[in-house]
Design a protein around this motif. Structure first.
Motif, PDB file in Angstrom:
ATOM      1  N   GLU A 134       0.750  -1.228   0.160  1.00 51.76           N
ATOM      2  CA  GLU A 134       0.043  -0.002  -0.024  1.00 51.76           C
ATOM      3  C   GLU A 134       0.985   1.310   0.032  1.00 51.76           C
ATOM      4  O   GLU A 134       0.502   2.295  -0.499  1.00 51.76           O
ATOM      5  N   THR A 135       1.985   1.180   0.523  1.00 55.75           N
ATOM      6  CA  THR A 135       2.906   2.388   0.814  1.00 55.75           C
ATOM      7  C   THR A 135       3.618   2.580  -0.765  1.00 55.75           C
ATOM      8  O   THR A 135       3.710   3.721  -1.281  1.00 55.75           O
ATOM      9  N   PHE A 136       4.003   1.403  -1.259  1.00 53.48           N
ATOM     10  CA  PHE A 136       4.835   1.601  -2.350  1.00 53.48           C
ATOM     11  C   PHE A 136       3.923   1.964  -3.371  1.00 53.48           C
ATOM     12  O   PHE A 136       4.342   3.096  -4.180  1.00 53.48           O
ATOM     13  N   ILE A 137       2.561   1.700  -3.702  1.00 56.28           N
ATOM     14  CA  ILE A 137       1.828   1.964  -4.868  1.00 56.28           C
ATOM     15  C   ILE A 137       1.410   3.467  -4.903  1.00 56.28           C
ATOM     16  O   ILE A 137       1.405   3.836  -5.859  1.00 56.28           O
ATOM     17  N   ASN A 138       1.714   4.353  -3.778  1.00 50.66           N
ATOM     18  CA  ASN A 138       1.392   5.671  -4.023  1.00 50.66           C
ATOM     19  C   ASN A 138       2.592   6.615  -4.766  1.00 50.66           C
ATOM     20  O   ASN A 138       2.660   7.655  -4.909  1.00 50.66           O
ATOM     21  N   PHE A 139       3.552   5.707  -5.093  1.00 47.66           N
ATOM     22  CA  PHE A 139       4.917   6.322  -5.499  1.00 47.66           C
ATOM     23  C   PHE A 139       4.926   6.369  -7.163  1.00 47.66           C
ATOM     24  O   PHE A 139       4.875   5.401  -7.467  1.00 47.66           O
ATOM     25  N   PRO A 140       4.875   7.535  -7.833  1.00 46.45           N
ATOM     26  CA  PRO A 140       5.250   7.645  -9.260  1.00 46.45           C
ATOM     27  C   PRO A 140       6.610   7.031  -9.599  1.00 46.45           C
ATOM     28  O   PRO A 140       7.355   7.005  -8.637  1.00 46.45           O
ATOM     29  N   LYS A 141       6.608   6.871 -10.935  1.00 45.34           N
ATOM     30  CA  LYS A 141       7.950   6.221 -11.503  1.00 45.34           C
ATOM     31  C   LYS A 141       8.714   5.328 -10.579  1.00 45.34           C
ATOM     32  O   LYS A 141      10.067   5.354 -10.363  1.00 45.34           O
ATOM     33  N   ILE A 142       8.053   4.323 -10.252  1.00 53.50           N
ATOM     34  CA  ILE A 142       8.796   2.988  -9.964  1.00 53.50           C
ATOM     35  C   ILE A 142       7.656   1.729 -10.427  1.00 53.50           C
ATOM     36  O   ILE A 142       6.715   2.185 -10.785  1.00 53.50           O
ATOM     37  N   SER A 143       8.269   0.635 -10.667  1.00 49.15           N
ATOM     38  CA  SER A 143       7.541  -0.303 -10.933  1.00 49.15           C
ATOM     39  C   SER A 143       7.765  -1.419  -9.693  1.00 49.15           C
ATOM     40  O   SER A 143       8.644  -1.484  -9.131  1.00 49.15           O
ATOM     41  N   LEU A 144       6.596  -2.339  -9.527  1.00 47.22           N
ATOM     42  CA  LEU A 144       6.856  -3.366  -8.399  1.00 47.22           C
ATOM     43  C   LEU A 144       6.730  -4.762  -8.784  1.00 47.22           C
ATOM     44  O   LEU A 144       5.872  -4.929 -10.056  1.00 47.22           O
TER      45      LEU A 144
END
Ligand SMILES: C[S@@+](CC[C@H](N)C(=O)[O-])C[C@H]1O[C@@H](n2cnc3c(N)ncnc32)[C@H](O)[C@@H]1O
Length: 390
Positions: free
Chosen positions: A246-256
Protein backbone atom coordinates in the motif's frame (compact mmCIF):
# COMPACT_ATOMS: atom_id res chain seq x y z
CA UNK A 1 24.95 -4.76 28.12
CA UNK A 2 28.17 -4.50 30.14
CA UNK A 3 27.47 -3.43 33.73
CA UNK A 4 28.82 -3.54 37.26
CA UNK A 5 26.44 -4.30 40.11
CA UNK A 6 27.82 -2.16 42.95
CA UNK A 7 27.09 -1.84 46.64
CA UNK A 8 27.10 1.95 46.74
CA UNK A 9 27.98 4.66 44.23
CA UNK A 10 30.77 7.05 45.20
CA UNK A 11 31.58 10.29 43.44
CA UNK A 12 35.13 11.07 42.33
CA UNK A 13 36.55 14.58 42.29
CA UNK A 14 36.07 15.69 38.67
CA UNK A 15 38.01 15.95 36.42
CA UNK A 16 39.91 12.75 37.20
CA UNK A 17 42.32 10.70 35.05
CA UNK A 18 43.50 7.13 35.18
CA UNK A 19 45.97 6.38 32.39
CA UNK A 20 44.14 6.94 29.12
CA UNK A 21 40.68 7.11 30.76
CA UNK A 22 39.44 10.58 31.71
CA UNK A 23 36.35 11.32 33.79
CA UNK A 24 35.35 14.90 33.03
CA UNK A 25 32.19 15.83 34.93
CA UNK A 26 29.05 14.37 36.45
CA UNK A 27 25.44 15.22 35.54
CA UNK A 28 22.62 14.46 38.00
CA UNK A 29 19.05 14.01 36.84
CA UNK A 30 17.14 17.10 38.03
CA UNK A 31 13.88 15.23 38.65
CA UNK A 32 14.99 11.95 40.18
CA UNK A 33 17.97 11.25 42.36
CA UNK A 34 18.57 7.68 41.15
CA UNK A 35 20.26 8.58 37.85
CA UNK A 36 23.62 10.18 37.09
CA UNK A 37 25.79 10.41 33.98
CA UNK A 38 29.58 10.51 34.08
CA UNK A 39 31.26 12.14 31.10
CA UNK A 40 34.16 9.90 30.05
CA UNK A 41 36.86 10.24 27.39
CA UNK A 42 39.06 7.45 26.02
CA UNK A 43 41.30 8.07 23.00
CA UNK A 44 39.35 11.13 21.82
CA UNK A 45 36.01 9.36 22.11
CA UNK A 46 33.54 10.97 24.54
CA UNK A 47 30.62 9.10 26.07
CA UNK A 48 28.67 8.76 29.30
CA UNK A 49 28.70 6.07 31.94
CA UNK A 50 25.30 5.72 33.58
CA UNK A 51 24.72 5.28 37.31
CA UNK A 52 21.34 3.77 38.23
CA UNK A 53 20.57 3.54 41.93
CA UNK A 54 17.32 1.63 42.46
CA UNK A 55 16.41 0.60 45.99
CA UNK A 56 17.28 -3.03 45.43
CA UNK A 57 20.07 -2.67 42.88
CA UNK A 58 22.79 -0.14 42.10
CA UNK A 59 24.36 -0.36 38.66
CA UNK A 60 27.19 1.31 36.80
CA UNK A 61 26.77 0.78 33.06
CA UNK A 62 26.98 2.54 29.73
CA UNK A 63 24.58 5.16 28.41
CA UNK A 64 22.88 3.85 25.27
CA UNK A 65 22.77 7.19 23.43
CA UNK A 66 26.49 7.87 23.55
CA UNK A 67 27.81 4.29 23.67
CA UNK A 68 31.29 4.08 22.11
CA UNK A 69 32.01 1.84 19.15
CA UNK A 70 34.16 -0.67 21.03
CA UNK A 71 33.11 -2.89 23.92
CA UNK A 72 36.73 -2.75 25.02
CA UNK A 73 36.43 0.97 25.79
CA UNK A 74 33.23 0.42 27.78
CA UNK A 75 34.89 -2.31 29.86
CA UNK A 76 37.93 -0.11 30.40
CA UNK A 77 35.85 2.84 31.54
CA UNK A 78 33.66 0.81 33.92
CA UNK A 79 36.56 -1.00 35.57
CA UNK A 80 38.62 2.15 35.76
CA UNK A 81 35.85 4.13 37.49
CA UNK A 82 35.22 1.30 39.95
CA UNK A 83 38.92 1.14 40.79
CA UNK A 84 39.46 4.89 41.13
CA UNK A 85 36.31 5.48 43.22
CA UNK A 86 36.98 2.31 45.26
CA UNK A 87 33.51 0.92 44.51
CA UNK A 88 32.59 -2.43 45.98
CA UNK A 89 31.54 -4.59 43.01
CA UNK A 90 28.99 -7.27 43.93
CA UNK A 91 28.91 -8.89 40.52
CA UNK A 92 29.43 -7.97 36.90
CA UNK A 93 29.60 -9.20 33.32
CA UNK A 94 32.70 -7.10 32.66
CA UNK A 95 36.11 -8.67 32.53
CA UNK A 96 39.65 -7.53 32.01
CA UNK A 97 39.14 -8.88 28.53
CA UNK A 98 41.85 -9.83 26.16
CA UNK A 99 41.57 -7.58 23.15
CA UNK A 100 39.18 -8.94 20.56
CA UNK A 101 41.65 -9.46 17.73
CA UNK A 102 38.91 -9.62 15.15
CA UNK A 103 37.71 -6.15 16.10
CA UNK A 104 41.26 -4.87 16.36
CA UNK A 105 42.29 -6.08 12.95
CA UNK A 106 39.35 -5.07 10.80
CA UNK A 107 38.68 -1.53 9.82
CA UNK A 108 35.34 -2.39 8.23
CA UNK A 109 33.43 -1.00 11.21
CA UNK A 110 32.64 2.63 10.41
CA UNK A 111 30.85 5.20 12.49
CA UNK A 112 28.23 7.53 11.13
CA UNK A 113 30.71 10.44 11.09
CA UNK A 114 32.80 8.55 8.54
CA UNK A 115 29.88 8.64 6.10
CA UNK A 116 28.69 12.13 7.08
CA UNK A 117 32.14 13.71 6.58
CA UNK A 118 32.71 12.23 3.16
CA UNK A 119 30.72 9.45 1.60
CA UNK A 120 33.01 6.81 -0.03
CA UNK A 121 33.78 7.79 -3.59
CA UNK A 122 32.12 5.06 -5.61
CA UNK A 123 29.44 4.82 -8.22
CA UNK A 124 28.05 1.43 -7.23
CA UNK A 125 26.87 0.61 -3.74
CA UNK A 126 24.63 -2.10 -2.37
CA UNK A 127 23.11 -1.75 1.07
CA UNK A 128 21.59 -4.27 3.46
CA UNK A 129 19.39 -2.93 6.24
CA UNK A 130 19.31 -5.11 9.37
CA UNK A 131 21.66 -7.89 8.18
CA UNK A 132 21.24 -10.01 11.35
CA UNK A 133 23.50 -13.06 11.12
CA UNK A 134 25.02 -11.52 7.97
CA UNK A 135 24.79 -14.67 5.85
CA UNK A 136 23.29 -12.77 2.92
CA UNK A 137 25.56 -9.70 2.85
CA UNK A 138 28.73 -11.77 3.38
CA UNK A 139 27.76 -13.98 0.45
CA UNK A 140 26.90 -11.00 -1.79
CA UNK A 141 30.15 -9.18 -0.95
CA UNK A 142 32.23 -12.25 -1.78
CA UNK A 143 30.36 -12.84 -5.06
CA UNK A 144 30.74 -9.20 -6.16
CA UNK A 145 34.26 -8.08 -5.15
CA UNK A 146 34.12 -4.91 -7.29
CA UNK A 147 31.03 -3.51 -5.63
CA UNK A 148 31.04 -1.69 -2.28
CA UNK A 149 28.59 -3.20 0.24
CA UNK A 150 27.37 -1.36 3.32
CA UNK A 151 25.66 -3.38 6.04
CA UNK A 152 23.64 -1.51 8.66
CA UNK A 153 22.57 -3.07 11.93
CA UNK A 154 21.64 -1.88 15.42
CA UNK A 155 22.14 -5.21 17.19
CA UNK A 156 25.70 -5.20 18.57
CA UNK A 157 26.23 -9.01 18.87
CA UNK A 158 25.25 -9.45 15.18
CA UNK A 159 27.73 -6.72 14.21
CA UNK A 160 30.55 -8.34 16.15
CA UNK A 161 29.79 -11.72 14.61
CA UNK A 162 29.89 -10.32 11.08
CA UNK A 163 33.10 -8.33 11.73
CA UNK A 164 34.69 -11.57 12.82
CA UNK A 165 33.64 -13.24 9.56
CA UNK A 166 34.90 -10.29 7.47
CA UNK A 167 38.25 -10.74 9.14
CA UNK A 168 38.38 -14.53 8.80
CA UNK A 169 37.20 -14.48 5.18
CA UNK A 170 39.37 -11.43 4.35
CA UNK A 171 36.55 -9.47 2.71
CA UNK A 172 37.58 -5.92 1.79
CA UNK A 173 34.49 -4.55 0.03
CA UNK A 174 32.09 -4.61 2.98
CA UNK A 175 31.63 -1.73 5.46
CA UNK A 176 29.59 -2.15 8.61
CA UNK A 177 27.66 0.64 10.31
CA UNK A 178 26.08 0.50 13.77
CA UNK A 179 23.25 2.99 13.29
CA UNK A 180 19.57 3.40 12.50
CA UNK A 181 19.39 2.71 8.77
CA UNK A 182 16.47 5.12 8.36
CA UNK A 183 18.67 8.07 9.39
CA UNK A 184 21.67 6.84 7.42
CA UNK A 185 19.65 6.99 4.16
CA UNK A 186 19.57 10.81 4.35
CA UNK A 187 23.38 10.99 3.97
CA UNK A 188 23.78 8.91 0.84
CA UNK A 189 24.46 10.81 -2.40
CA UNK A 190 21.76 10.51 -5.07
CA UNK A 191 21.73 7.90 -7.87
CA UNK A 192 24.63 5.69 -6.66
CA UNK A 193 22.95 2.63 -5.12
CA UNK A 194 22.08 -0.39 -7.27
CA UNK A 195 20.38 -2.49 -4.58
CA UNK A 196 18.89 -2.05 -1.12
CA UNK A 197 18.08 -5.28 0.66
CA UNK A 198 15.55 -5.27 3.51
CA UNK A 199 15.17 -8.92 4.46
CA UNK A 200 12.77 -9.92 7.22
CA UNK A 201 12.49 -6.53 8.93
CA UNK A 202 10.90 -6.50 12.38
CA UNK A 203 7.14 -6.12 11.63
CA UNK A 204 6.44 -3.82 14.62
CA UNK A 205 2.73 -4.55 14.38
CA UNK A 206 2.00 -2.40 17.44
CA UNK A 207 4.60 0.35 16.83
CA UNK A 208 4.31 1.20 13.14
CA UNK A 209 6.50 4.31 13.52
CA UNK A 210 9.50 2.00 14.17
CA UNK A 211 9.16 0.16 10.87
CA UNK A 212 11.97 0.44 8.35
CA UNK A 213 9.60 0.71 5.38
CA UNK A 214 7.74 4.03 5.44
CA UNK A 215 6.92 6.84 3.02
CA UNK A 216 10.11 8.72 3.94
CA UNK A 217 12.28 5.56 3.64
CA UNK A 218 10.88 4.92 0.15
CA UNK A 219 11.42 8.58 -0.81
CA UNK A 220 15.06 8.40 0.27
CA UNK A 221 15.50 4.99 -1.37
CA UNK A 222 14.20 6.34 -4.65
CA UNK A 223 16.58 9.29 -4.42
CA UNK A 224 19.69 7.16 -3.74
CA UNK A 225 18.86 4.36 -6.20
CA UNK A 226 20.16 4.49 -9.74
CA UNK A 227 17.62 4.26 -12.54
CA UNK A 228 16.71 0.52 -12.62
CA UNK A 229 18.12 0.15 -9.08
CA UNK A 230 16.10 -2.15 -6.81
CA UNK A 231 14.79 -2.08 -3.26
CA UNK A 232 14.16 -5.69 -2.25
CA UNK A 233 11.81 -6.30 0.66
CA UNK A 234 11.45 -9.92 1.80
CA UNK A 235 9.04 -10.70 4.63
CA UNK A 236 7.13 -13.54 6.24
CA UNK A 237 4.55 -11.15 7.70
CA UNK A 238 1.40 -10.90 5.60
CA UNK A 239 0.50 -7.74 7.46
CA UNK A 240 3.87 -6.08 6.72
CA UNK A 241 3.64 -7.20 3.10
CA UNK A 242 0.17 -5.60 2.71
CA UNK A 243 1.25 -2.41 4.51
CA UNK A 244 4.40 -2.08 2.36
CA UNK A 245 2.51 -2.75 -0.87
CA UNK A 246 0.00 0.00 0.00
CA UNK A 247 2.85 2.39 0.78
CA UNK A 248 4.80 1.60 -2.41
CA UNK A 249 1.90 1.98 -4.84
CA UNK A 250 1.49 5.65 -4.01
CA UNK A 251 4.88 6.41 -5.59
CA UNK A 252 5.21 7.61 -9.19
CA UNK A 253 8.12 6.50 -11.36
CA UNK A 254 8.55 3.06 -9.82
CA UNK A 255 7.46 -0.40 -10.87
CA UNK A 256 6.77 -3.26 -8.47
CA UNK A 257 7.52 -6.96 -8.74
CA UNK A 258 5.66 -9.23 -6.32
CA UNK A 259 6.64 -12.87 -5.74
CA UNK A 260 5.51 -15.48 -3.24
CA UNK A 261 7.69 -18.28 -1.82
CA UNK A 262 10.60 -17.53 -4.13
CA UNK A 263 13.90 -19.20 -3.23
CA UNK A 264 16.98 -16.95 -3.18
CA UNK A 265 20.65 -17.98 -3.16
CA UNK A 266 21.08 -17.56 0.56
CA UNK A 267 18.52 -18.48 3.13
CA UNK A 268 18.84 -16.48 6.35
CA UNK A 269 18.38 -17.80 9.87
CA UNK A 270 14.91 -16.25 10.03
CA UNK A 271 13.98 -17.62 6.64
CA UNK A 272 14.96 -21.15 7.72
CA UNK A 273 12.75 -20.79 10.76
CA UNK A 274 9.71 -19.58 8.77
CA UNK A 275 10.17 -22.27 6.16
CA UNK A 276 10.15 -24.95 8.85
CA UNK A 277 6.89 -23.49 10.10
CA UNK A 278 5.59 -23.56 6.47
CA UNK A 279 4.90 -19.83 6.49
CA UNK A 280 4.54 -17.91 3.23
CA UNK A 281 7.37 -15.61 2.24
CA UNK A 282 6.65 -12.47 0.21
CA UNK A 283 9.03 -10.49 -1.99
CA UNK A 284 8.14 -6.94 -2.95
CA UNK A 285 10.77 -5.40 -5.21
CA UNK A 286 10.60 -1.72 -6.10
CA UNK A 287 12.41 -0.84 -9.33
CA UNK A 288 13.27 2.83 -9.56
CA UNK A 289 12.64 4.79 -12.77
CA UNK A 290 13.55 8.26 -11.53
CA UNK A 291 16.88 10.12 -11.90
CA UNK A 292 17.09 12.34 -8.79
CA UNK A 293 18.54 15.75 -8.02
CA UNK A 294 21.89 15.90 -6.22
CA UNK A 295 21.69 15.80 -2.44
CA UNK A 296 22.03 19.29 -0.94
CA UNK A 297 22.21 19.72 2.80
CA UNK A 298 22.80 23.32 3.86
CA UNK A 299 23.01 24.75 7.36
CA UNK A 300 24.94 24.21 10.59
CA UNK A 301 24.36 23.41 14.25
CA UNK A 302 25.47 26.75 15.70
CA UNK A 303 23.47 28.26 18.57
CA UNK A 304 22.98 31.99 19.16
CA UNK A 305 23.70 33.44 22.61
CA UNK A 306 21.60 31.87 25.30
CA UNK A 307 18.84 33.84 27.03
CA UNK A 308 16.75 31.51 29.25
CA UNK A 309 17.38 31.32 32.99
CA UNK A 310 18.33 27.98 34.60
CA UNK A 311 14.84 27.75 36.11
CA UNK A 312 13.19 28.27 32.72
CA UNK A 313 15.54 25.71 31.23
CA UNK A 314 14.72 23.08 33.87
CA UNK A 315 11.00 23.69 33.31
CA UNK A 316 11.36 22.51 29.70
CA UNK A 317 11.89 18.94 30.91
CA UNK A 318 8.95 16.76 29.88
CA UNK A 319 7.59 19.24 27.32
CA UNK A 320 7.18 18.74 23.56
CA UNK A 321 7.12 21.36 20.81
CA UNK A 322 5.44 20.22 17.59
CA UNK A 323 5.88 21.89 14.21
CA UNK A 324 4.60 20.94 10.74
CA UNK A 325 7.54 18.78 9.71
CA UNK A 326 9.48 18.29 12.91
CA UNK A 327 9.32 18.22 16.71
CA UNK A 328 11.45 18.69 19.82
CA UNK A 329 10.85 16.66 22.96
CA UNK A 330 12.73 17.67 26.11
CA UNK A 331 13.09 14.23 27.69
CA UNK A 332 15.15 14.94 30.81
CA UNK A 333 17.15 17.69 32.52
CA UNK A 334 20.43 17.25 34.41
CA UNK A 335 22.28 19.51 36.78
CA UNK A 336 26.03 19.97 36.32
CA UNK A 337 28.40 21.78 38.69
CA UNK A 338 28.53 24.69 36.29
CA UNK A 339 25.45 24.39 34.09
CA UNK A 340 22.42 22.46 32.88
CA UNK A 341 22.23 19.56 30.44
CA UNK A 342 19.11 18.52 28.52
CA UNK A 343 18.39 15.19 26.88
CA UNK A 344 16.34 15.82 23.77
CA UNK A 345 14.73 13.87 20.97
CA UNK A 346 14.10 15.78 17.78
CA UNK A 347 13.98 15.59 14.00
CA UNK A 348 11.54 13.60 11.96
CA UNK A 349 8.53 12.01 13.67
CA UNK A 350 9.23 8.38 12.83
CA UNK A 351 13.02 8.43 13.10
CA UNK A 352 14.00 10.98 15.74
CA UNK A 353 17.55 11.58 16.89
CA UNK A 354 18.25 11.49 20.64
CA UNK A 355 20.98 13.76 21.95
CA UNK A 356 22.30 15.94 24.76
CA UNK A 357 22.68 19.72 24.88
CA UNK A 358 24.79 21.49 27.50
CA UNK A 359 24.25 25.08 28.62
CA UNK A 360 27.22 26.63 30.42
CA UNK A 361 28.17 30.29 30.85
CA UNK A 362 25.46 31.40 28.43
CA UNK A 363 26.88 29.08 25.77
CA UNK A 364 24.93 26.20 24.29
CA UNK A 365 26.51 23.16 22.66
CA UNK A 366 25.62 19.62 21.67
CA UNK A 367 27.51 17.00 23.69
CA UNK A 368 29.41 14.80 23.07
CA UNK A 369 28.91 15.31 19.36
CA UNK A 370 26.83 17.24 16.87
CA UNK A 371 23.61 15.72 15.50
CA UNK A 372 23.79 13.95 12.19
CA UNK A 373 23.75 16.54 9.41
CA UNK A 374 20.41 15.60 7.90
CA UNK A 375 17.63 17.81 6.58
CA UNK A 376 15.29 16.89 9.43
CA UNK A 377 17.91 17.53 12.14
CA UNK A 378 18.91 20.89 10.67
CA UNK A 379 15.27 21.97 10.64
CA UNK A 380 14.74 20.79 14.24
CA UNK A 381 17.94 22.59 15.27
CA UNK A 382 16.58 25.89 13.92
CA UNK A 383 13.50 25.54 16.13
CA UNK A 384 15.58 24.38 19.13
CA UNK A 385 17.76 27.47 18.81
CA UNK A 386 14.58 29.54 18.84
CA UNK A 387 13.17 27.80 21.95
CA UNK A 388 16.43 28.08 23.92
CA UNK A 389 16.61 31.76 23.14
CA UNK A 390 13.12 32.44 24.48
C1 LIG B 1 14.21 -10.09 12.06
S1 LIG B 1 15.88 -9.60 11.91
C2 LIG B 1 16.33 -10.17 10.26
C3 LIG B 1 17.81 -10.30 10.08
C4 LIG B 1 18.29 -10.73 8.70
N1 LIG B 1 17.98 -9.77 7.68
C5 LIG B 1 17.76 -12.08 8.33
O1 LIG B 1 17.04 -12.17 7.35
O2 LIG B 1 18.03 -13.04 9.06
C6 LIG B 1 15.75 -7.83 11.69
C7 LIG B 1 17.06 -7.12 11.95
O3 LIG B 1 16.93 -5.74 11.64
C8 LIG B 1 17.63 -4.97 12.60
N2 LIG B 1 17.03 -3.62 12.58
C9 LIG B 1 15.79 -3.26 13.00
N3 LIG B 1 15.55 -1.95 12.81
C10 LIG B 1 16.70 -1.45 12.23
C11 LIG B 1 17.09 -0.13 11.80
N4 LIG B 1 16.24 0.90 11.90
N5 LIG B 1 18.32 0.02 11.28
C12 LIG B 1 19.18 -1.05 11.17
N6 LIG B 1 18.86 -2.31 11.57
C13 LIG B 1 17.64 -2.51 12.09
C14 LIG B 1 17.43 -5.75 13.89
O4 LIG B 1 18.45 -5.46 14.82
C15 LIG B 1 17.48 -7.19 13.41
O5 LIG B 1 18.78 -7.73 13.48
Amino acid sequence: MPHLHIKKFKKLEFPHSNGDVNFNFIASNANRDDEKLISTTIEDEDFFLLVREDEDKKLLKTDKLTRPSSTQKIHNALLSYAKEAKLEVLDSNVHHSIKNIHLEEVNSLKNIKFFADKFPDTDDVRIEVGFGSGRHILHQAKENPDILFIGIEIHRPSIEQVLKQINIQKIDNLMILDYDARLFMELIPSNIVSKIYVHFPVPWDKKEHRRVISTSFIEESQRVLKVDGRLELRTDSENYYAYSYETFINFPKISLEIKKNRDIVISSKYEDRWKKQEKNIYDVTMINELYSYELEIDGDFEFSKFLLSSVELLKLSGSTKKYDETFIHFERAYILDDGIMLRISMGSFNKPEHLYVIVRDKNISYYPKLPLKSKSNLLAHKFLNGVLNG
